[in-house]
Scaffold this motif. Structure first.
Motif, PDB file in Angstrom:
ATOM      1  N   LYS A 188       0.898  -1.320  -0.099  1.00 32.41           N
ATOM      2  CA  LYS A 188      -0.056  -0.083  -0.052  1.00 32.41           C
ATOM      3  C   LYS A 188       0.872   1.230  -0.063  1.00 32.41           C
ATOM      4  CE  LYS A 188      -4.266  -2.139   1.925  1.00 32.41           C
ATOM      5  NZ  LYS A 188      -5.097  -2.143   3.151  1.00 32.41           N
ATOM      6  N   ASN A 189       1.896   1.266   0.852  1.00 35.81           N
ATOM      7  CA  ASN A 189       2.782   2.465   0.824  1.00 35.81           C
ATOM      8  C   ASN A 189       3.442   2.545  -0.571  1.00 35.81           C
ATOM      9  OD1 ASN A 189       2.497   2.919   3.411  1.00 35.81           O
ATOM     10  ND2 ASN A 189       4.209   1.649   3.952  1.00 35.81           N
ATOM     11  N   LEU A 190       3.735   1.541  -1.189  1.00 38.38           N
ATOM     12  CA  LEU A 190       4.356   1.545  -2.552  1.00 38.38           C
ATOM     13  C   LEU A 190       3.139   2.251  -3.592  1.00 38.38           C
ATOM     14  CD1 LEU A 190       6.062   0.969  -5.279  1.00 38.38           C
ATOM     15  CD2 LEU A 190       5.452  -1.272  -5.002  1.00 38.38           C
ATOM     16  N   ILE A 191       1.909   1.794  -3.549  1.00 41.74           N
ATOM     17  CA  ILE A 191       1.041   2.172  -4.379  1.00 41.74           C
ATOM     18  C   ILE A 191       0.793   3.777  -4.278  1.00 41.74           C
ATOM     19  CG2 ILE A 191      -1.547   1.881  -4.822  1.00 41.74           C
ATOM     20  CD1 ILE A 191      -1.264  -1.108  -4.515  1.00 41.74           C
ATOM     21  N   GLN A 216      -5.603  12.273  -4.030  1.00 39.53           N
ATOM     22  CA  GLN A 216      -4.816  11.326  -2.864  1.00 39.53           C
ATOM     23  C   GLN A 216      -5.193  10.093  -2.927  1.00 39.53           C
ATOM     24  OE1 GLN A 216      -5.315  13.233   0.748  1.00 39.53           O
ATOM     25  NE2 GLN A 216      -7.302  11.808   1.281  1.00 39.53           N
ATOM     26  N   TYR A 217      -4.489   9.075  -2.553  1.00 44.37           N
ATOM     27  CA  TYR A 217      -4.586   7.643  -2.319  1.00 44.37           C
ATOM     28  C   TYR A 217      -5.668   7.661  -1.229  1.00 44.37           C
ATOM     29  CZ  TYR A 217      -4.070   2.893  -0.940  1.00 44.37           C
ATOM     30  OH  TYR A 217      -4.127   1.572  -0.343  1.00 44.37           O
ATOM     31  N   ASP A 218      -6.584   6.578  -1.264  1.00 47.11           N
ATOM     32  CA  ASP A 218      -7.449   6.554  -0.143  1.00 47.11           C
ATOM     33  C   ASP A 218      -8.046   4.910  -0.119  1.00 47.11           C
ATOM     34  OD1 ASP A 218      -8.923   6.970   2.188  1.00 47.11           O
ATOM     35  OD2 ASP A 218      -9.837   8.713   1.417  1.00 47.11           O
ATOM     36  N   GLU A 219      -8.703   4.791   0.787  1.00 47.52           N
ATOM     37  CA  GLU A 219      -9.210   3.031   0.814  1.00 47.52           C
ATOM     38  C   GLU A 219     -10.772   3.047   1.123  1.00 47.52           C
ATOM     39  OE1 GLU A 219      -6.883   1.062   3.746  1.00 47.52           O
ATOM     40  OE2 GLU A 219      -4.981   1.415   2.717  1.00 47.52           O
ATOM     41  N   LEU A 220     -11.127   2.312   0.638  1.00 48.05           N
ATOM     42  CA  LEU A 220     -12.636   2.073   0.917  1.00 48.05           C
ATOM     43  C   LEU A 220     -13.219   0.633   1.208  1.00 48.05           C
ATOM     44  CD1 LEU A 220     -14.282   3.565  -2.453  1.00 48.05           C
ATOM     45  CD2 LEU A 220     -13.602   4.740  -0.426  1.00 48.05           C
ATOM     46  N   ASN A 221     -13.151   0.238   2.342  1.00 44.71           N
ATOM     47  CA  ASN A 221     -13.083  -1.002   3.066  1.00 44.71           C
ATOM     48  C   ASN A 221     -11.804  -1.635   2.269  1.00 44.71           C
ATOM     49  OD1 ASN A 221     -13.980  -3.218   4.368  1.00 44.71           O
ATOM     50  ND2 ASN A 221     -15.779  -3.867   2.855  1.00 44.71           N
ATOM     51  N   ASP A 222     -12.029  -2.796   1.754  1.00 49.89           N
ATOM     52  CA  ASP A 222     -11.040  -3.747   1.039  1.00 49.89           C
ATOM     53  C   ASP A 222     -10.297  -3.055  -0.126  1.00 49.89           C
ATOM     54  OD1 ASP A 222     -13.062  -4.631   0.256  1.00 49.89           O
ATOM     55  OD2 ASP A 222     -12.337  -6.731  -0.315  1.00 49.89           O
ATOM     56  N   GLY A 263      -0.117  -1.453 -12.374  1.00 50.19           N
ATOM     57  CA  GLY A 263       0.728  -2.291 -13.104  1.00 50.19           C
ATOM     58  C   GLY A 263       2.205  -2.188 -12.670  1.00 50.19           C
ATOM     59  N   CYS A 264       2.646  -0.977 -12.679  1.00 52.85           N
ATOM     60  CA  CYS A 264       3.980  -0.651 -12.404  1.00 52.85           C
ATOM     61  C   CYS A 264       4.328  -1.248 -10.933  1.00 52.85           C
ATOM     62  CB  CYS A 264       4.220   0.954 -12.434  1.00 52.85           C
ATOM     63  SG  CYS A 264       4.073   1.695 -13.905  1.00 52.85           S
ATOM     64  N   ALA A 265       3.411  -1.055 -10.208  1.00 55.73           N
ATOM     65  CA  ALA A 265       3.586  -1.547  -8.730  1.00 55.73           C
ATOM     66  C   ALA A 265       3.392  -3.279  -8.514  1.00 55.73           C
ATOM     67  CB  ALA A 265       2.380  -1.282  -7.616  1.00 55.73           C
ATOM     68  N   VAL A 266       2.647  -3.632  -9.490  1.00 56.98           N
ATOM     69  CA  VAL A 266       2.702  -5.260  -9.567  1.00 56.98           C
ATOM     70  C   VAL A 266       4.051  -5.623 -10.000  1.00 56.98           C
ATOM     71  CG1 VAL A 266       1.926  -6.951 -11.117  1.00 56.98           C
ATOM     72  CG2 VAL A 266       0.232  -5.506  -9.982  1.00 56.98           C
ATOM     73  N   ALA A 267       4.667  -5.132 -11.290  1.00 55.94           N
ATOM     74  CA  ALA A 267       5.900  -5.350 -11.677  1.00 55.94           C
ATOM     75  C   ALA A 267       7.290  -5.218 -10.635  1.00 55.94           C
ATOM     76  CB  ALA A 267       6.292  -4.638 -12.815  1.00 55.94           C
ATOM     77  N   ILE A 268       7.089  -4.306  -9.814  1.00 53.87           N
ATOM     78  CA  ILE A 268       7.855  -4.195  -8.959  1.00 53.87           C
ATOM     79  C   ILE A 268       7.881  -5.122  -7.701  1.00 53.87           C
ATOM     80  CG2 ILE A 268       8.685  -2.444  -6.879  1.00 53.87           C
ATOM     81  CD1 ILE A 268       7.597  -0.103  -8.595  1.00 53.87           C
ATOM     82  N   LYS A 269       6.669  -5.531  -7.286  1.00 55.78           N
ATOM     83  CA  LYS A 269       6.650  -6.608  -6.458  1.00 55.78           C
ATOM     84  C   LYS A 269       7.020  -7.788  -6.858  1.00 55.78           C
ATOM     85  CE  LYS A 269       5.543  -5.897  -2.567  1.00 55.78           C
ATOM     86  NZ  LYS A 269       6.540  -5.697  -1.433  1.00 55.78           N
ATOM     87  N   ALA A 270       6.688  -8.201  -8.135  1.00 54.10           N
ATOM     88  CA  ALA A 270       7.191  -9.350  -8.889  1.00 54.10           C
ATOM     89  C   ALA A 270       8.817  -9.688  -8.933  1.00 54.10           C
ATOM     90  CB  ALA A 270       6.415  -9.687 -10.081  1.00 54.10           C
TER      91      ALA A 270
END
Length: 331
Positions: free
Chosen positions: A2-5, A148-154, A166-173
């Motif tokens: 989440k911090n990365l995203i 800003q980034y926010d969250e709605l439940n999950d 997609g960039c975050a997915v590539a970084i974590k992979a």
């Protein structure tokens, strides 16, 4: 995750002005790859070396935006879109320009929203007149929407999930990828929103054996949504088709096989519009096999794109397992 995203979705980077987001992503990737370079189109190419087949993972780092075209006598900015920007979704949104100046999008009076177009819109930067505005902004200055980034439940919500997720997915992979014989090219592409331009150049240069685009896709789970099978919380979407690519059956089936073998939640994506970097990769040189892993997303090309954390995690896991796989029989 989440911090990365949060960090990368809030970073400035409309098509053609990806410098800040490229630097941010490079900072994350340097710990996970053997080499990082940049090509003439500004694509960030991060290489994990190997002796096996070459796999190109493409996630575009640009976002939709605006560009100034004219300054009125009263100091308001006329502007045009950069990428697929809807005039209605612009109303009263905030923007920030590449030099840090901020503004709010306003409109001339219209009696029907159906008549709203960019000729009616303007950006208010708080200038008293044209002379003051010209000291703050020049014609041809690029801007991006802010939120800003926010969250709605999950669920997670932010601007530029397309395609910073997609960039975050590539970084974590890349972080999770421990051992593979394949040579992996994590390519964070430019100018996807204006015609898949970065992917065309990078795929031509790298000529991989397999291309995998990571991007968002639409969802059919909101009231009276277009009829499509993709839904939030149902897992990674394995693309079958969109308007830019018909994924080869053996590629689609291979992705499904890896997902089922590793008990990863997945769904099939049949998209009747839009496209991804896979469309450009597929048509490079004499043709390159390409597939897509997608994250179902609501309200695409708005300042509040919404997606599910569980779908993101499933996409990271499936991409990692694919990159670890022996693809010699596939190619």
């Amino acid at each position: 995750m989440k911090n990365l995203i949060k960090e990368i979705v809030e970073t400035f980077g409309p098509s053609g002005r990806e410098d800040d987001i490229r630097e941010k992503i490079a900072g994350y990737m340097k710990a996970y790859v053997d080499e990082i370079k940049q090509d003439s189109m500004g694509n960030l190419i991060c290489i994990k070396k190997g002796k096996g087949p070459k796999i190109m993972v493409a996630a575009h780092m640009d976002e939709i935006g605006v560009i100034t075209t004219h300054i009125t006598k009263k100091g308001f900015l006329r502007f045009s879109s950069v990428g697929g920007v809807s005039p209605v979704r612009c109303l009263y949104q905030r923007v920030v320009f590449e030099n840090g100046v901020k503004g709010v999008i306003g409109t001339e009076p219209v009696d029907k929203l159906s008549k709203l177009d960019f000729d009616k819109l303007f950006i208010d930067i708080g200038a008293k007149d044209r002379e003051e505005a010209q000291k703050m902004i020049k014609e041809g200055t690029f801007g991006a929407f802010t939120n800003q980034y926010d969250e709605l439940n999950d669920l997670m919500v932010a601007k530029s999930m397309d395609d910073r997720i997609g960039c975050a997915v590539a970084i974590k992979a890349a972080e999770k990828l421990k051992k593979t014989d394949n040579e992996i090219y994590f390519v964070f592409t430019t100018q996807e929103e204006v015609g898949l331009r970065g992917a065309k150049v990078s795929a031509y240069n790298l000529e991989p054996d397999l291309g995998i685009a990571i991007d968002v896709t639409g969802s059919g789970d909101t009231p009276e949504a277009p009829k499509m099978p993709m839904k939030l919380r149902n897992g990674v979407a394995i693309k079958v088709k969109d308007s830019s690519v018909l994924v080869p059956k053996k590629v689609k089936d291979f992705f499904i096989q890896v997902a089922e073998k590793n008990h990863i939640d997945y769904q099939l994506e049949v998209l009747q519009y839009g496209g991804t970097d896979a469309g450009a990769i597929n048509l490079t040189k004499s043709g390159i096999m390409a597939g897509v892993l997608s994250i179902p997303t609501r309200y695409i090309h708005s300042v509040s794109e919404v997606l599910a954390e569980s779908d993101v995690k499933a996409t990271v896991t499936l991409l990692t397992k694919i990159l670890e796989s022996d693809i010699k029989n596939l190619i």
